[in-house]
Design a protein around this motif. Structure first.
Motif, PDB file in Angstrom:
ATOM      1  N   ARG A  23      -2.846  -7.351  -2.124  1.00 31.82           N
ATOM      2  CA  ARG A  23      -3.707  -6.841  -3.196  1.00 31.82           C
ATOM      3  C   ARG A  23      -3.598  -7.758  -4.402  1.00 31.82           C
ATOM      4  O   ARG A  23      -2.606  -8.482  -4.559  1.00 31.82           O
ATOM      5  CB  ARG A  23      -3.271  -5.439  -3.618  1.00 31.82           C
ATOM      6  CG  ARG A  23      -1.925  -5.429  -4.354  1.00 31.82           C
ATOM      7  CD  ARG A  23      -1.287  -4.076  -4.338  1.00 31.82           C
ATOM      8  NE  ARG A  23      -1.031  -3.637  -2.987  1.00 31.82           N
ATOM      9  CZ  ARG A  23      -0.843  -2.367  -2.622  1.00 31.82           C
ATOM     10  NH1 ARG A  23      -0.914  -1.417  -3.543  1.00 31.82           N
ATOM     11  NH2 ARG A  23      -0.609  -2.036  -1.387  1.00 31.82           N
ATOM     12  N   PHE A  36      -8.180  -5.720  -2.137  1.00 35.51           N
ATOM     13  CA  PHE A  36      -7.188  -5.444  -1.105  1.00 35.51           C
ATOM     14  C   PHE A  36      -7.511  -6.215   0.170  1.00 35.51           C
ATOM     15  O   PHE A  36      -8.692  -6.413   0.511  1.00 35.51           O
ATOM     16  CB  PHE A  36      -7.173  -3.935  -0.767  1.00 35.51           C
ATOM     17  CG  PHE A  36      -6.812  -3.051  -1.918  1.00 35.51           C
ATOM     18  CD1 PHE A  36      -5.490  -2.752  -2.199  1.00 35.51           C
ATOM     19  CD2 PHE A  36      -7.807  -2.495  -2.731  1.00 35.51           C
ATOM     20  CE1 PHE A  36      -5.152  -1.921  -3.252  1.00 35.51           C
ATOM     21  CE2 PHE A  36      -7.490  -1.668  -3.787  1.00 35.51           C
ATOM     22  CZ  PHE A  36      -6.143  -1.386  -4.047  1.00 35.51           C
ATOM     23  N   HIS A  38      -6.748  -5.573   4.081  1.00 38.05           N
ATOM     24  CA  HIS A  38      -6.239  -4.499   4.938  1.00 38.05           C
ATOM     25  C   HIS A  38      -6.961  -4.550   6.272  1.00 38.05           C
ATOM     26  O   HIS A  38      -8.201  -4.605   6.323  1.00 38.05           O
ATOM     27  CB  HIS A  38      -6.475  -3.141   4.255  1.00 38.05           C
ATOM     28  CG  HIS A  38      -6.007  -1.966   5.067  1.00 38.05           C
ATOM     29  ND1 HIS A  38      -4.689  -1.755   5.378  1.00 38.05           N
ATOM     30  CD2 HIS A  38      -6.711  -0.929   5.622  1.00 38.05           C
ATOM     31  CE1 HIS A  38      -4.575  -0.637   6.074  1.00 38.05           C
ATOM     32  NE2 HIS A  38      -5.796  -0.115   6.245  1.00 38.05           N
ATOM     33  N   LEU A  56      -4.912   1.362  -9.441  1.00 34.95           N
ATOM     34  CA  LEU A  56      -4.853   1.523  -8.000  1.00 34.95           C
ATOM     35  C   LEU A  56      -4.130   0.376  -7.309  1.00 34.95           C
ATOM     36  O   LEU A  56      -3.709   0.518  -6.157  1.00 34.95           O
ATOM     37  CB  LEU A  56      -6.265   1.686  -7.437  1.00 34.95           C
ATOM     38  CG  LEU A  56      -6.945   3.005  -7.835  1.00 34.95           C
ATOM     39  CD1 LEU A  56      -8.363   3.069  -7.303  1.00 34.95           C
ATOM     40  CD2 LEU A  56      -6.137   4.204  -7.343  1.00 34.95           C
ATOM     41  N   VAL A  61      -2.029   1.507   0.581  1.00 32.48           N
ATOM     42  CA  VAL A  61      -3.120   1.519   1.552  1.00 32.48           C
ATOM     43  C   VAL A  61      -2.525   1.662   2.939  1.00 32.48           C
ATOM     44  O   VAL A  61      -1.626   0.893   3.326  1.00 32.48           O
ATOM     45  CB  VAL A  61      -3.960   0.236   1.464  1.00 32.48           C
ATOM     46  CG1 VAL A  61      -5.077   0.270   2.510  1.00 32.48           C
ATOM     47  CG2 VAL A  61      -4.557   0.072   0.070  1.00 32.48           C
ATOM     48  N   LEU A  66      -6.792   4.546   0.712  1.00 39.53           N
ATOM     49  CA  LEU A  66      -6.161   4.110  -0.533  1.00 39.53           C
ATOM     50  C   LEU A  66      -5.663   5.350  -1.259  1.00 39.53           C
ATOM     51  O   LEU A  66      -6.431   6.279  -1.527  1.00 39.53           O
ATOM     52  CB  LEU A  66      -7.181   3.360  -1.394  1.00 39.53           C
ATOM     53  CG  LEU A  66      -6.789   3.033  -2.843  1.00 39.53           C
ATOM     54  CD1 LEU A  66      -5.563   2.136  -2.893  1.00 39.53           C
ATOM     55  CD2 LEU A  66      -7.979   2.392  -3.576  1.00 39.53           C
ATOM     56  N   ARG A  74      -6.693  10.518  -2.746  1.00 44.19           N
ATOM     57  CA  ARG A  74      -6.908   9.610  -1.616  1.00 44.19           C
ATOM     58  C   ARG A  74      -8.377   9.221  -1.520  1.00 44.19           C
ATOM     59  O   ARG A  74      -9.256  10.066  -1.726  1.00 44.19           O
ATOM     60  CB  ARG A  74      -6.460  10.286  -0.324  1.00 44.19           C
ATOM     61  CG  ARG A  74      -4.974  10.679  -0.296  1.00 44.19           C
ATOM     62  CD  ARG A  74      -4.724  11.748   0.744  1.00 44.19           C
ATOM     63  NE  ARG A  74      -5.498  12.954   0.455  1.00 44.19           N
ATOM     64  CZ  ARG A  74      -5.891  13.829   1.387  1.00 44.19           C
ATOM     65  NH1 ARG A  74      -5.598  13.629   2.654  1.00 44.19           N
ATOM     66  NH2 ARG A  74      -6.584  14.905   1.030  1.00 44.19           N
ATOM     67  N   LEU A  77     -11.187   3.607   1.897  1.00 43.91           N
ATOM     68  CA  LEU A  77     -11.145   2.313   1.225  1.00 43.91           C
ATOM     69  C   LEU A  77     -12.470   1.572   1.258  1.00 43.91           C
ATOM     70  O   LEU A  77     -12.846   0.931   0.270  1.00 43.91           O
ATOM     71  CB  LEU A  77     -10.046   1.444   1.860  1.00 43.91           C
ATOM     72  CG  LEU A  77      -9.807   0.073   1.227  1.00 43.91           C
ATOM     73  CD1 LEU A  77      -9.444   0.203  -0.251  1.00 43.91           C
ATOM     74  CD2 LEU A  77      -8.706  -0.674   1.984  1.00 43.91           C
TER      75      LEU A  77
END
Length: 586
Positions: A23, A36, A38, A56, A61, A66, A74, A77
């Motif tokens: 991130r 991010f 991911h 954030l 994650v 996220l 929550r 993402l």
């Protein structure tokens, strides 16, 4: 990390660095973005959690979700949609990978306008009774230029639909705040809508919705017959039948004045229904329609019917029967009402000197005689209602603090009821509303012991006193900050007025004092009724007394925990992009 621009996109970071760190934080066009890496993909969101602004990039994650670590909101993402409606969706941004670098578009085109987004969120906040969401929505709608009447309309429509019992305190507070809004400071105008909408949401929480009756198919029924049917159904407590009649009157295009007459007649067929709240709700429903438009009458006015049909009737209470049978005295007076009105036709009435003191007399016969004489001499409903409303306001201004705290509500109910009679009389002038005038005057009489001894109206300051008007405005708020400073609040309000202070500024300050508190239903009513009566008066002494009444009543109920104000402050700071969470705090 600073960004480099390329077209609509800005460079965020090298892809390899992002893979390693997982991130990074980027500032693009002034917006802090969280980027991010991911599951072999790149995603970008607003770095501020939409709930309360937590960064954030300090979240986590996992499995495409996220999670904010402050309140554990929550978000999916890839699209930003939340699993937790109280948190709002987080904004996402388009990303591209070019030549080993990650680029983000910080200002993409959106499918919905800010006004549409915040209107939808306001509905969510009302449905789930989420004060922070309501506050953020009101601020967002104001910033998007949405007229306040549209915001009020959303609350009125919601409150009318989602409370089985019908019109209640929430819609009353919302309407009252819409009424006083022009008298408030700029920021407080938004705060007033927030407070009113929060009351609607709370009033409807966990309540079943209303299910409507339908209008009759007939469209040629006379108004007089509809009015008679409506009163008969309310008399026998048949809410369903009364609702069908009322809907038929609206469908038959009866004017707002005639429909108001129908409702006011039913609300005064018995004495002082539900300690005055029933008639006050009738008045507030029409005032709500003044704001949102008569085309909403079919949704709004039927919410009043259940309250009319189920209301407690004061003639059933011992205070109206013993030691003096006031209810019977009134019935005898009402039998002569048509003759009194006929005698006063074409006459012009002016209130005699000391009329207020007569209305404050210890003998009900003296009070009733003064009112009947006034009608025979040509006093209109509105003229008499104005006099009685001022007498009721005087009871509040002179309320003795040696009484039990709950007795503030006794004088308060009389005042707000009298104000409602006056407001409705200015709308319809229906003869039946004379009965409301007598009911209000009866309660002014019954409240007499709460002025025994009367609290003194504050003295006028000496001419050489050195306190300026600003000191009294500051002193007023200071009085609201400490429990029990009722007389100090009344003194500051009176002396600000005496020194030539602008009444508009005094109203503004009283409004600010109210809106920062977790005010109760009656306290909202007290401010609005006081402002309403001040609006229609020219006599400086009457205006002064009413300001004292409002200030003393508010001071008696302040300070509170101010939880709603804290919520609004958080929402305002988030709206301005300020940081709420402070790293390293206790």
């Amino acid at each position: 990390m600073a960004s480099e621009s390329r077209g609509d996109f800005v460079r965020a970071c090298a892809l390899d660095e992002l893979k390693e760190e997982g991130r990074t934080l980027v500032t693009g066009e002034g917006t802090p973005l969280a980027v991010f890496y991911h599951e072999d993909e790149v995603f970008a969101t607003d770095n501020r959690c939409p709930h309360m602004g937590f960064p954030l990039t300090d979240g986590s994650v996992e499995d495409g979700v996220l999670t904010c670590h402050w309140h554990h909101a929550r978000f999916e993402l890839s699209c930003g949609d939340t699993f937790d409606p109280w948190a709002d969706d987080v904004r996402t941004y388009p990303v591209e990978v070019r030549d080993g670098d990650v680029y983000v578009n910080p200002d993409p085109e959106r499918d919905e306008s800010p006004a549409e987004r915040w209107a939808a969120r306001l509905e969510d906040g009302l449905e789930r009774n989420l004060r922070l969401v309501v506050a953020k929505s009101v601020l967002g709608l104001a910033d998007a230029g949405v007229p306040s009447a549209e915001v009020v309309e959303t609350g009125v429509r919601f409150g009318a639909r989602y409370r089985e019992a019908g019109w209640g305190p929430g819609l009353t507070v919302l309407t009252a705040m819409a009424n006083v809004r022009p008298h408030l400071g700029e920021e407080d105008r938004t705060r007033a809508l927030y407070q009113g909408l929060a009351e609607v949401a709370n009033d409807c929480a966990d309540e079943p919705p209303r299910f409507d009756q339908e209008a009759f198919g007939a469209r040629d029924v006379s108004y007089d017959r509809l009015k008679s049917w409506f009163r008969e159904n309310v008399e026998v407590r048949d809410a369903d039948g009364a609702e069908r009649v009322l809907r038929t009157a609206i469908a038959n295009d009866c004017s707002d004045a005639r429909v108001a007459e129908m409702l006011a007649a039913a609300a005064t067929d018995h004495r002082y229904l539900n300690a005055g709240h029933t008639l006050d709700f009738v008045n507030k429903a029409f005032e709500a329609l003044d704001t949102v438009g008569w085309d909403h009458a079919e949704a709004v006015l039927p919410t009043l019917v259940r309250g009319l049909a189920t209301a407690a009737r004061a003639e059933e209470q011992s205070s109206w029967r013993q030691p003096v049978d006031l209810a019977s005295m009134l019935e005898e007076t009402f039998d002569e009402l048509d003759e009194l009105v006929a005698a006063g036709e074409s006459k012009s009435w002016t209130a005699p000197e000391e009329f207020t003191e007569t209305l404050l007399a210890d003998d009900p016969e003296t009070v009733y005689s003064a009112l009947t004489t006034a009608i025979a001499e040509g006093a209109t409903v509105a003229e008499l209602a104005s006099e009685v409303a001022y007498a009721a306001g005087t009871r509040v201004a002179r309320f003795g603090t040696v009484n039990e705290f709950s007795d503030w509500n006794t004088v308060h109910h009389t005042f707000t009821y009298a104000n409602a009679v006056h407001r409705l009389a200015r709308r319809t002038g229906a003869t039946e509303l004379y009965r409301g005038v007598f009911d209000a005057a009866t309660n002014v009489y019954l409240d007499r012991f709460l002025n025994t001894p009367p609290a003194p109206i504050p003295d006028r300051p000496d001419g050489d006193a050195d306190e300026g008007t600003e000191a009294h405005l500051d002193g007023l708020l200071a009085a609201f900050d400490a429990e029990g400073r009722v007389d100090a609040a009344g003194r500051h309000a009176a002396q600000f007025f005496d020194r030539g202070g602008d009444p508009a500024r005094l109203r503004e300050r009283l409004g600010r004092g109210l809106l920062r508190e977790d005010a109760g239903f009656h306290t909202f009513q007290a401010l609005e009724a006081g402002f309403s009566q001040i609006d229609v008066r020219d006599d400086p002494e009457e205006i002064r007394t009413l300001f004292v009444a409002v200030a003393r009543y508010l001071a008696a109920h302040f300070p509170t925990r101010r939880e709603r104000e804290q919520t609004f402050t958080i929402a305002a700071r988030l709206h301005r992009g300020e940081t709420i969470h402070e790293a390293g705090g206790d």
